[in-house]
Design a protein around this motif. Structure first.
Motif, mmCIF file in Angstrom:
data_model
loop_
_atom_site.group_PDB
_atom_site.id
_atom_site.type_symbol
_atom_site.label_atom_id
_atom_site.label_comp_id
_atom_site.label_asym_id
_atom_site.label_seq_id
_atom_site.Cartn_x
_atom_site.Cartn_y
_atom_site.Cartn_z
ATOM 1 N N ALA A 79 0.820 -1.218 0.000
ATOM 2 C CA ALA A 79 0.000 0.000 0.000
ATOM 3 C C ALA A 79 0.851 1.264 0.000
ATOM 4 N N THR A 80 1.899 1.264 0.806
ATOM 5 C CA THR A 80 2.700 2.494 0.947
ATOM 6 C C THR A 80 3.667 2.713 -0.207
ATOM 7 N N LYS A 81 3.843 1.705 -1.046
ATOM 8 C CA LYS A 81 4.722 1.858 -2.216
ATOM 9 C C LYS A 81 4.273 3.039 -3.080
ATOM 10 N N ASN A 82 2.967 3.234 -3.171
ATOM 11 C CA ASN A 82 2.437 4.357 -3.950
ATOM 12 C C ASN A 82 2.145 5.585 -3.095
ATOM 13 N N LEU A 83 2.077 5.380 -1.768
ATOM 14 C CA LEU A 83 1.757 6.496 -0.869
ATOM 15 C C LEU A 83 2.967 7.378 -0.596
ATOM 16 N N TRP A 84 4.118 6.779 -0.317
ATOM 17 C CA TRP A 84 5.289 7.578 0.062
ATOM 18 C C TRP A 84 5.705 8.602 -0.993
ATOM 19 N N PRO A 85 5.650 8.278 -2.295
ATOM 20 C CA PRO A 85 6.055 9.291 -3.287
ATOM 21 C C PRO A 85 5.207 10.555 -3.275
ATOM 22 N N VAL A 86 3.979 10.461 -2.784
ATOM 23 C CA VAL A 86 3.101 11.644 -2.795
ATOM 24 C C VAL A 86 2.884 12.239 -1.400
ATOM 25 N N ALA A 87 3.249 11.493 -0.345
ATOM 26 C CA ALA A 87 2.981 11.993 1.015
ATOM 27 C C ALA A 87 4.046 11.509 1.976
ATOM 28 N N ASP A 88 5.205 12.139 1.934
ATOM 29 C CA ASP A 88 6.298 11.729 2.816
ATOM 30 C C ASP A 88 6.573 12.750 3.922
ATOM 31 N N THR A 89 5.655 13.686 4.115
ATOM 32 C CA THR A 89 5.750 14.655 5.216
ATOM 33 C C THR A 89 4.366 14.794 5.845
ATOM 34 N N PRO A 90 4.292 15.276 7.076
ATOM 35 C CA PRO A 90 2.976 15.465 7.705
ATOM 36 C C PRO A 90 2.076 16.401 6.898
ATOM 37 N N GLU A 91 2.670 17.445 6.307
ATOM 38 C CA GLU A 91 1.870 18.399 5.537
ATOM 39 C C GLU A 91 1.260 17.741 4.301
ATOM 40 N N LYS A 92 2.048 16.979 3.582
ATOM 41 C CA LYS A 92 1.547 16.324 2.365
ATOM 42 C C LYS A 92 0.494 15.274 2.710
ATOM 43 N N MET A 93 0.722 14.550 3.797
ATOM 44 C CA MET A 93 -0.231 13.525 4.200
ATOM 45 C C MET A 93 -1.537 14.177 4.649
ATOM 46 N N TYR A 94 -1.427 15.240 5.406
ATOM 47 C CA TYR A 94 -2.618 15.939 5.902
ATOM 48 C C TYR A 94 -3.426 16.508 4.741
ATOM 49 N N ALA A 95 -2.724 16.949 3.702
ATOM 50 C CA ALA A 95 -3.399 17.528 2.540
ATOM 51 C C ALA A 95 -4.246 16.491 1.802
ATOM 52 N N LEU A 96 -3.893 15.222 1.918
ATOM 53 C CA LEU A 96 -4.691 14.174 1.289
ATOM 54 C C LEU A 96 -6.074 14.082 1.918
ATOM 55 N N GLY A 97 -6.135 14.338 3.214
ATOM 56 C CA GLY A 97 -7.387 14.187 3.938
ATOM 57 C C GLY A 97 -7.702 12.719 4.175
ATOM 58 N N VAL A 98 -8.686 12.466 5.011
ATOM 59 C CA VAL A 98 -9.046 11.091 5.351
ATOM 60 C C VAL A 98 -9.456 10.301 4.116
ATOM 61 N N ASP A 99 -10.335 10.876 3.289
ATOM 62 C CA ASP A 99 -10.824 10.151 2.115
ATOM 63 C C ASP A 99 -9.710 9.904 1.108
ATOM 64 N N GLY A 100 -8.838 10.888 0.944
ATOM 65 C CA GLY A 100 -7.731 10.719 0.005
ATOM 66 C C GLY A 100 -6.775 9.633 0.461
ATOM 67 N N LEU A 101 -6.497 9.604 1.746
ATOM 68 C CA LEU A 101 -5.586 8.592 2.283
ATOM 69 C C LEU A 101 -6.177 7.195 2.161
ATOM 70 N N LYS A 102 -7.483 7.095 2.364
ATOM 71 C CA LYS A 102 -8.148 5.789 2.277
ATOM 72 C C LYS A 102 -7.922 5.133 0.921
#
Length: 218
Positions: free
Chosen positions: A57-80
């Motif tokens: 799952a994180t293989k595709n997540l880390w390239p777009v959200a490797d900081t708290p700010e980037k992860m937070y910007a995804l939002g709950v639905d985006g992260l899901k």
């Protein structure tokens, strides 16, 4: 001290870890991460899930959200959308977003280096905090998961009725030279050799030390 917290004597405990260290001098965790923040998130996601599943799952997540700010910007639905293959992904997504908000607001977007501060974050318990403290910050913690709990009780290394008692016992009995890597060795031993249903005693290098009554010796 070993006699009070372990069914093995001090020399046996030392030899137990000496052999594990000899076989694998520099053990590493099996979760993929790129920095302290992604390590923290990976460990949160790994609760009641396999490392292999989290890594997929994180293989595709880390390239777009490797900081708290980037992860937070995804939002709950985006992260899901990235972690929906992981068990309990709904609650985990909510916890990770809350965790990111706290890291940004209270810790300058940095992962804290104390157990108390880590455990105050959403989705972070004692085991998760111990893993992060050990891997990210080189602290000699021992995160007791199901593998370590089983190995500690089955072998007689550090018996205990719950994970906290096993953790505290391990802290007392693990010789200082082996403290940093002990939890990695024990996890790998439990995952690949001292397995839950049928331990592979024939491949184990500790059978002469282990107190498991049903062990099979070569």
């Amino acid at each position: 001290m070993a006699g009070k917290y372990s069914k093995l004597n001090r020399d046996q405990v030392f030899e137990f870890f000496r052999r594990l260290a000899e076989d694998n001098p520099n053990p590493e965790g099996e979760l993929d991460y790129v920095n302290e923040f992604t390590l923290l998130v990976a460990v949160v996601l790994s609760a009641q899930a396999t490392d292999v599943g989290v890594n997929k799952a994180t293989k595709n997540l880390w390239p777009v959200a490797d900081t708290p700010e980037k992860m937070y910007a995804l939002g709950v639905d985006g992260l899901k959308q990235y972690i929906k293959t992981i068990g309990l992904y709904n609650s985990k997504a909510e916890n990770v977003i809350k965790l990111c908000r706290d890291l940004i607001d209270k810790h300058g977007s940095k992962v804290p280096e104390t157990r108390a501060e880590l455990e105050a974050l959403a989705g972070v318990g004692r085991k998760t905090a111990n893993v992060v403290l050990n891997i990210a910050f080189g602290q000699p913690t021992c995160a007791v998961d199901t593998h370590i709990f089983r190995v500690s009780n089955r072998t007689g290394l550090a018996p205990g009725k719950d994970v906290l008692k096993v953790e505290l016992a391990l802290e007392k009995v693990i010789p200082e030279p082996f403290c940093l890597h002990a939890h990695h060795w024990l996890i790998l031993l439990g995952r690949y050799i001292c397995k839950a249903r049928k331990p592979d005693c024939m491949q184990c290098k500790l059978t002469d030390i282990c107190l498991y009554k049903e062990k099979v010796e070569a």
